[in-house]
Design a protein around this motif. Sequence first.
Motif, short mmCIF file in Angstrom:
data_model
loop_
_atom_site.label_atom_id
_atom_site.label_comp_id
_atom_site.label_asym_id
_atom_site.label_seq_id
_atom_site.Cartn_x
_atom_site.Cartn_y
_atom_site.Cartn_z
N ALA A 149 0.83 -1.20 0.00
CA ALA A 149 0.00 0.00 0.00
C ALA A 149 0.87 1.26 0.00
CB ALA A 149 -0.93 -0.01 1.21
N LEU A 150 1.97 1.23 0.74
CA LEU A 150 2.90 2.36 0.74
C LEU A 150 3.53 2.54 -0.63
CD1 LEU A 150 4.65 1.88 4.19
CD2 LEU A 150 3.27 3.84 3.51
N ARG A 151 3.89 1.44 -1.25
CA ARG A 151 4.47 1.52 -2.59
C ARG A 151 3.46 2.10 -3.57
NH1 ARG A 151 7.56 -3.34 -5.99
NH2 ARG A 151 8.00 -2.06 -7.82
N ALA A 152 2.19 1.69 -3.47
CA ALA A 152 1.14 2.21 -4.33
C ALA A 152 0.92 3.70 -4.10
CB ALA A 152 -0.16 1.44 -4.11
N ALA A 153 1.22 4.17 -2.87
CA ALA A 153 1.06 5.58 -2.54
C ALA A 153 2.25 6.42 -2.99
CB ALA A 153 0.86 5.75 -1.03
N GLY A 154 3.24 5.79 -3.61
CA GLY A 154 4.36 6.54 -4.16
C GLY A 154 5.68 6.35 -3.45
N ALA A 155 5.73 5.52 -2.41
CA ALA A 155 7.00 5.30 -1.71
C ALA A 155 7.93 4.44 -2.58
CB ALA A 155 6.75 4.61 -0.38
N THR A 156 9.14 4.93 -2.76
CA THR A 156 10.15 4.18 -3.52
C THR A 156 11.27 3.66 -2.62
OG1 THR A 156 11.34 6.23 -4.01
CG2 THR A 156 9.69 5.50 -5.62
N HIS A 157 11.16 3.94 -1.32
CA HIS A 157 12.15 3.50 -0.35
C HIS A 157 11.40 3.15 0.93
CE1 HIS A 157 16.11 4.59 2.01
NE2 HIS A 157 15.54 3.52 2.47
N LEU A 158 11.49 1.90 1.35
CA LEU A 158 10.84 1.45 2.58
C LEU A 158 11.91 1.19 3.63
CD1 LEU A 158 8.19 -1.07 1.17
CD2 LEU A 158 7.92 1.37 1.66
N SER A 159 11.72 1.77 4.82
CA SER A 159 12.71 1.68 5.88
C SER A 159 12.08 1.02 7.11
CB SER A 159 13.24 3.08 6.24
OG SER A 159 14.24 3.00 7.23
N PHE A 160 12.57 -0.16 7.45
CA PHE A 160 12.02 -0.98 8.53
C PHE A 160 12.76 -0.67 9.83
CE2 PHE A 160 11.49 -3.05 4.49
CZ PHE A 160 10.22 -3.61 4.52
N GLY A 161 12.02 -0.23 10.85
CA GLY A 161 12.66 0.16 12.09
C GLY A 161 12.19 -0.61 13.29
N PRO A 162 12.88 -0.40 14.43
CA PRO A 162 12.59 -1.16 15.64
C PRO A 162 11.15 -0.94 16.12
CG PRO A 162 14.15 0.64 16.06
CD PRO A 162 13.89 0.61 14.60
N PRO A 163 10.61 -2.02 16.76
CA PRO A 163 11.34 -3.12 17.40
C PRO A 163 11.79 -4.23 16.45
CG PRO A 163 9.00 -3.40 17.78
CD PRO A 163 9.15 -2.09 17.07
N LEU A 164 11.32 -4.24 15.19
CA LEU A 164 11.61 -5.27 14.19
C LEU A 164 10.93 -6.59 14.52
CD1 LEU A 164 15.37 -4.61 13.33
CD2 LEU A 164 13.34 -3.76 12.16
N GLY A 165 11.05 -7.02 15.78
CA GLY A 165 10.36 -8.23 16.21
C GLY A 165 10.86 -8.67 17.56
N PRO A 166 10.24 -9.70 18.14
CA PRO A 166 10.69 -10.18 19.46
C PRO A 166 12.08 -10.79 19.41
CG PRO A 166 9.02 -11.64 18.53
CD PRO A 166 9.06 -10.42 17.65
N LEU A 191 15.44 -10.28 17.02
CA LEU A 191 15.96 -9.43 15.95
C LEU A 191 16.48 -10.24 14.77
CD1 LEU A 191 17.86 -6.70 18.00
CD2 LEU A 191 15.73 -6.43 16.74
N ARG A 192 17.22 -11.30 15.03
CA ARG A 192 17.77 -12.10 13.94
C ARG A 192 16.66 -12.75 13.13
NH1 ARG A 192 21.23 -12.34 18.21
NH2 ARG A 192 23.46 -12.10 17.80
N GLU A 193 15.68 -13.30 13.83
CA GLU A 193 14.53 -13.92 13.16
C GLU A 193 13.78 -12.90 12.33
OE1 GLU A 193 10.47 -15.06 15.11
OE2 GLU A 193 11.86 -16.74 15.44
N ALA A 194 13.62 -11.69 12.86
CA ALA A 194 12.89 -10.64 12.14
C ALA A 194 13.62 -10.24 10.87
CB ALA A 194 12.69 -9.43 13.05
N VAL A 195 14.94 -10.04 10.96
CA VAL A 195 15.70 -9.64 9.77
C VAL A 195 15.68 -10.75 8.72
CG1 VAL A 195 17.99 -9.02 8.90
CG2 VAL A 195 17.14 -8.00 11.02
N GLU A 196 15.76 -12.01 9.16
CA GLU A 196 15.68 -13.13 8.23
C GLU A 196 14.32 -13.15 7.52
OE1 GLU A 196 17.82 -15.52 7.14
OE2 GLU A 196 19.37 -14.34 8.14
N LYS A 197 13.24 -12.96 8.27
CA LYS A 197 11.90 -12.98 7.68
C LYS A 197 11.72 -11.81 6.73
CE LYS A 197 8.31 -14.55 9.90
NZ LYS A 197 7.67 -15.48 8.95
N LEU A 198 12.15 -10.62 7.14
CA LEU A 198 12.03 -9.46 6.26
C LEU A 198 12.84 -9.66 4.98
CD1 LEU A 198 12.34 -6.58 8.91
CD2 LEU A 198 10.29 -7.18 7.61
N GLY A 199 14.06 -10.16 5.14
CA GLY A 199 14.93 -10.30 3.98
C GLY A 199 14.55 -11.42 3.04
N SER A 200 14.12 -12.56 3.59
CA SER A 200 13.87 -13.72 2.74
C SER A 200 12.43 -13.82 2.26
CB SER A 200 14.24 -15.00 3.51
OG SER A 200 13.41 -15.18 4.65
#
Length: 329
Positions: A293-310, A312-321
């Motif tokens: 939805a953010l991309r459809a609204a014109g965002a060309t850069h998405l920045s994921f910030g804390p807490p990220l998840g309970p 951190l390693r699991e959250a970055v893996e899920k976001l990345g993969s």
Amino acid sequence: MTFSLRVNNDLDIPTLVDLARRAERHGFDQLWVSNDLFLRSAPVLLGVLAARTERIKLGVGIMNPYSMHVSEIAMMAATMREATGGRFLLGVAAGSAEFLGWAGIERPRPLSKTAEAVTVLRALLGAEEVGGELPAWFGPLSELRLPPGDPVPVYVGAMSPKMLQMAGRLADGVLPLLYPPEHFTTARAEVAKGAEEAGRSVEELDIPACFWVSTGDDDERARLAMAAKIAYYGPSFAPYLLSRAGLAVEDFAPITAVLERDGLDAAARLVDDRMLSLGITGGTADVVDRCRALRAAGATHLSFGPPLGPDLREAVEKLGSEVLPAIAL
């Protein structure tokens, strides 16, 4: 599409290095480290990351011109440019009056002081066109001897309309904290207004949609991680931001009372779905839907910030993969 990760400077060095390497491996373009007072020094942390990563750009978000003089910020930025092989990004803002107050530092004229800092920093760090008026105390560039290199992009951390407009006039990029994420369209419009006033195109600026996210393999734990952050910080959000989610400062009064009496865990359990919407919470599908939805609204850069998840390693893996490949389709 550009993707970045934002982390706090409370992380120990082994954890931070691990997250940076995971982010680089999964194709994140930027990693930003906060520089909150009385935690770890972000420039030192980024110096370590410069030696442990190869491609990902490394940003400090943010430095302020009150606890460090703008000339010393420029020295740090130029040195980091050299240390990172040109991968360094500089974020500046007025900073939190409350946090600065803990160190006995006053914060007068936040808008004009930040504008002055951006102008000076861009002049010192090689921008072809500075835009703002240099202050009277600023010495001749010919006498300054910073480590050379390509211009360092200067970003402004901004939330208020006037700060967003100033960033549009003067900066290379803007870091607008979005509560809720859908505030992006309004924030970008304010940046565009400032850019137009300066005869610039908003397309010249990097404007990440900076939001909080909490994801992982356990939806309830992800929910509680986000709820804890909102319980602590939500009452301090600007009323006009809260209104975007149908909230008011008064809605947090019962949560604040429980926080003070029973602690953060108890307060987090009172955070409702409207409050959770100030960030993005849930499994892969939930995160992907809000990001699309953010991309459809014109965002060309998405920045994921804390807490990220309970976790951190699991959250970055899920976001990345899982999340990034789905959004990039």
